[in-house]
Design a protein around this motif. Structure first.
Motif, PDB file in Angstrom:
ATOM      1  N   PRO A  72     119.894  41.009  54.130  1.00  0.00           N
ATOM      2  CA  PRO A  72     120.353  42.291  53.575  1.00  0.00           C
ATOM      3  C   PRO A  72     121.793  42.139  53.084  1.00  0.00           C
ATOM      4  CG  PRO A  72     120.175  42.404  55.982  1.00  0.00           C
ATOM      5  CD  PRO A  72     119.594  41.098  55.559  1.00  0.00           C
ATOM      6  N   ALA A  73     122.096  42.741  51.941  1.00  0.00           N
ATOM      7  CA  ALA A  73     123.425  42.561  51.334  1.00  0.00           C
ATOM      8  C   ALA A  73     124.451  43.508  51.944  1.00  0.00           C
ATOM      9  CB  ALA A  73     123.336  42.786  49.824  1.00  0.00           C
ATOM     10  N   THR A  74     123.979  44.612  52.485  1.00  0.00           N
ATOM     11  CA  THR A  74     124.893  45.633  53.025  1.00  0.00           C
ATOM     12  C   THR A  74     124.289  46.202  54.313  1.00  0.00           C
ATOM     13  OG1 THR A  74     123.721  47.380  51.839  1.00  0.00           O
ATOM     14  CG2 THR A  74     125.598  46.364  50.693  1.00  0.00           C
TER      15      THR A  74
ATOM     16  N   LEU B 282     120.268  46.798  55.514  1.00  0.00           N
ATOM     17  CA  LEU B 282     119.713  46.454  56.830  1.00  0.00           C
ATOM     18  C   LEU B 282     119.047  47.678  57.448  1.00  0.00           C
ATOM     19  CD1 LEU B 282     119.367  44.650  59.370  1.00  0.00           C
ATOM     20  CD2 LEU B 282     121.703  45.276  60.023  1.00  0.00           C
ATOM     21  N   LEU B 283     119.749  48.794  57.388  1.00  0.00           N
ATOM     22  CA  LEU B 283     119.221  50.023  57.989  1.00  0.00           C
ATOM     23  C   LEU B 283     117.951  50.491  57.266  1.00  0.00           C
ATOM     24  CD1 LEU B 283     120.219  51.748  60.347  1.00  0.00           C
ATOM     25  CD2 LEU B 283     121.192  53.327  58.666  1.00  0.00           C
ATOM     26  N   ALA B 284     117.937  50.331  55.936  1.00  0.00           N
ATOM     27  CA  ALA B 284     116.750  50.746  55.168  1.00  0.00           C
ATOM     28  C   ALA B 284     115.530  49.927  55.595  1.00  0.00           C
ATOM     29  CB  ALA B 284     117.013  50.586  53.673  1.00  0.00           C
ATOM     30  N   ARG B 285     115.733  48.629  55.839  1.00  0.00           N
ATOM     31  CA  ARG B 285     114.622  47.763  56.286  1.00  0.00           C
ATOM     32  C   ARG B 285     114.161  48.160  57.682  1.00  0.00           C
ATOM     33  NH1 ARG B 285     116.350  41.659  54.341  1.00  0.00           N
ATOM     34  NH2 ARG B 285     116.729  42.179  52.153  1.00  0.00           N
TER      35      ARG B 285
ATOM     36  N   GLY C 160     127.916  31.363  61.579  1.00  0.00           N
ATOM     37  CA  GLY C 160     128.513  31.047  62.869  1.00  0.00           C
ATOM     38  C   GLY C 160     128.590  29.544  63.076  1.00  0.00           C
ATOM     39  N   ALA C 161     128.878  29.138  64.326  1.00  0.00           N
ATOM     40  CA  ALA C 161     129.051  27.719  64.651  1.00  0.00           C
ATOM     41  C   ALA C 161     127.802  26.909  64.279  1.00  0.00           C
ATOM     42  CB  ALA C 161     129.352  27.568  66.130  1.00  0.00           C
ATOM     43  N   ASP C 162     126.611  27.515  64.439  1.00  0.00           N
ATOM     44  CA  ASP C 162     125.362  26.805  64.138  1.00  0.00           C
ATOM     45  C   ASP C 162     124.974  26.937  62.663  1.00  0.00           C
ATOM     46  OD1 ASP C 162     124.790  29.481  64.120  1.00  0.00           O
ATOM     47  OD2 ASP C 162     123.020  29.338  65.422  1.00  0.00           O
ATOM     48  N   GLY C 163     125.860  27.536  61.865  1.00  0.00           N
ATOM     49  CA  GLY C 163     125.577  27.666  60.434  1.00  0.00           C
ATOM     50  C   GLY C 163     124.826  28.934  60.072  1.00  0.00           C
ATOM     51  N   ALA C 164     124.293  29.644  61.080  1.00  0.00           N
ATOM     52  CA  ALA C 164     123.519  30.852  60.804  1.00  0.00           C
ATOM     53  C   ALA C 164     124.382  32.094  61.032  1.00  0.00           C
ATOM     54  CB  ALA C 164     122.299  30.895  61.717  1.00  0.00           C
ATOM     55  N   PRO C 165     124.251  33.089  60.169  1.00  0.00           N
ATOM     56  CA  PRO C 165     125.037  34.306  60.386  1.00  0.00           C
ATOM     57  C   PRO C 165     124.470  35.109  61.565  1.00  0.00           C
ATOM     58  CG  PRO C 165     123.573  34.598  58.515  1.00  0.00           C
ATOM     59  CD  PRO C 165     123.388  33.180  58.993  1.00  0.00           C
ATOM     60  N   PRO C 166     125.329  35.735  62.377  1.00  0.00           N
ATOM     61  CA  PRO C 166     124.840  36.482  63.535  1.00  0.00           C
ATOM     62  C   PRO C 166     123.896  37.637  63.188  1.00  0.00           C
ATOM     63  CG  PRO C 166     127.267  36.446  63.482  1.00  0.00           C
ATOM     64  CD  PRO C 166     126.801  35.698  62.287  1.00  0.00           C
ATOM     65  N   VAL C 167     123.947  38.086  61.940  1.00  0.00           N
ATOM     66  CA  VAL C 167     123.040  39.181  61.556  1.00  0.00           C
ATOM     67  C   VAL C 167     121.573  38.777  61.763  1.00  0.00           C
ATOM     68  CG1 VAL C 167     122.808  38.623  59.087  1.00  0.00           C
ATOM     69  CG2 VAL C 167     122.672  41.001  59.822  1.00  0.00           C
TER      70      VAL C 167
END
Ligand code: NI
Length: 319
Positions: A166-168, A172-175, A291-298
């Motif tokens: 999600p871009a915003t 995210l909330l819409a999904r 993050g540290a593992d390359g993945a965003p926490p989202v």
């Protein structure tokens, strides 16, 4: 169990799958909007509407073949090009109620057909130019599994609309809202006894919902709130909850079994409302930065919200 009674049981399972398919498809279609019906979210695969129209086309063909096999001596079965059929205008329309109505009537007739067969009729066969000799028993086996395969395909197609992050926060909330509403629409049709009955010998709808609440609580209190996850799940300090998902799920299942239905329903709404409120206050840049593992926490928020509802509402169609 004798081989014969095992075969009868298997046949009954296949018949049950055919009998309930039109209702499953109608319930699913009632949660899907026009954009979702007609967009082929998976490149090179059919849209949801094409899957639904295909089931009507395919089962009409199969029903006719069944009747030819029963009334003629090894008739030749006419193949058809299912991809070309699915590309025709009538297979692309979002007006899926026509195919759902066809399937409803057709499966009623088909069940009457199957239920009236004599034991030796099951070995009657037709000749398919590509597959060879096909018996009625084989047709039941194929078409008893056909609907489930397309239900899975439809779920994967709907899930594919979320292939990018999600871009915003609003997206995210819409999904979250879209998949939560789908789940709630399916639950709302079930009476309290169905909500507590195991689906195909597995979890009841109540247990599915309690399980989703457990992980929404994890999202809320650990991922967003920063509470130690081992306290949340009553594990030993220092243990990694994500390495013990099965144990955590089993413990929650045992706990939820004992809870009254109202408590589970109320808790689900309360925790979900808190999750929604928390998502509205996210410091977005922190969540989408790798993050540290390359993945965003989202990703953790997604996996414990809309992706997780998507994994579970599918089972409710068979309730
Ligand atoms: Ni799950």
């Amino acid at each position: 169990m004798s081989a014969q009674s095992e075969q009868l049981l298997l046949r009954q399972t296949q018949l049950n799958a055919l009998a309930r398919l039109p209702r499953q498809l109608a319930r699913l279609a009632a949660t899907v909007d026009e954009h979702e019906l007609t967009t082929p979210f998976l490149a090179g695969e059919w849209s949801v509407a094409q899957n639904l129209h295909h089931l009507a086309d395919s089962h009409m063909n199969s029903f006719l073949r069944c009747k030819l096999i029963l009334t003629e001596e090894e008739p030749t079965l006419k193949p058809y090009n299912q991809d070309r059929w699915a590309a025709l205008a009538d297979s692309q329309t979002a007006a899926v109620h026509s195919s759902l109505a066809l399937l409803h009537g057709l499966h009623t007739r088909w069940m009457d057909f199957w239920n009236a067969l004599e034991e030796n009729d099951w070995q009657r066969a037709g000749l398919h130019p590509e597959i060879g000799r096909v018996t009625l028993a084989t047709l039941l086996r194929i078409y008893g599994a056909h609907g489930a395969a397309h239900l899975l395909q439809i779920r994967q197609t709907l899930a594919a609309q979320y292939h990018t992050l999600p871009a915003t926060p609003a997206e995210l909330l819409a999904r979250v809202d879209r998949e939560w509403t789908r789940l709630q629409t399916l639950l709302a049709e079930l009476d309290s006894s169905t909500l507590e009955s195991p689906i195909d010998g597995g979890w009841s709808p109540k247990l599915h919902l309690a399980h989703l609440t457990l992980w929404e609580n994890y999202l809320l209190r650990h991922l967003v709130g920063g509470e130690a996850a081992h306290l949340l799940f009553q594990l030993d300090p220092g243990s990694d909850p994500l390495a013990q998902i099965d144990t955590i799920n089993a413990a929650d299942e045992a706990r939820s079994q004992q809870l009254p239905l109202d408590v589970v329903l109320e808790e689900a709404q309360r925790v979900h409302a808190a999750v929604r409120a928390a998502l509205l206050t996210l410091e977005w840049p922190e969540w989408v930065r790798p993050g540290a593992d390359g993945a965003p926490p989202v990703n953790g928020l997604i996996a414990n919200s809309y992706e997780h509802y998507l994994e579970h509402w599918h089972s409710l169609l068979a309730a």
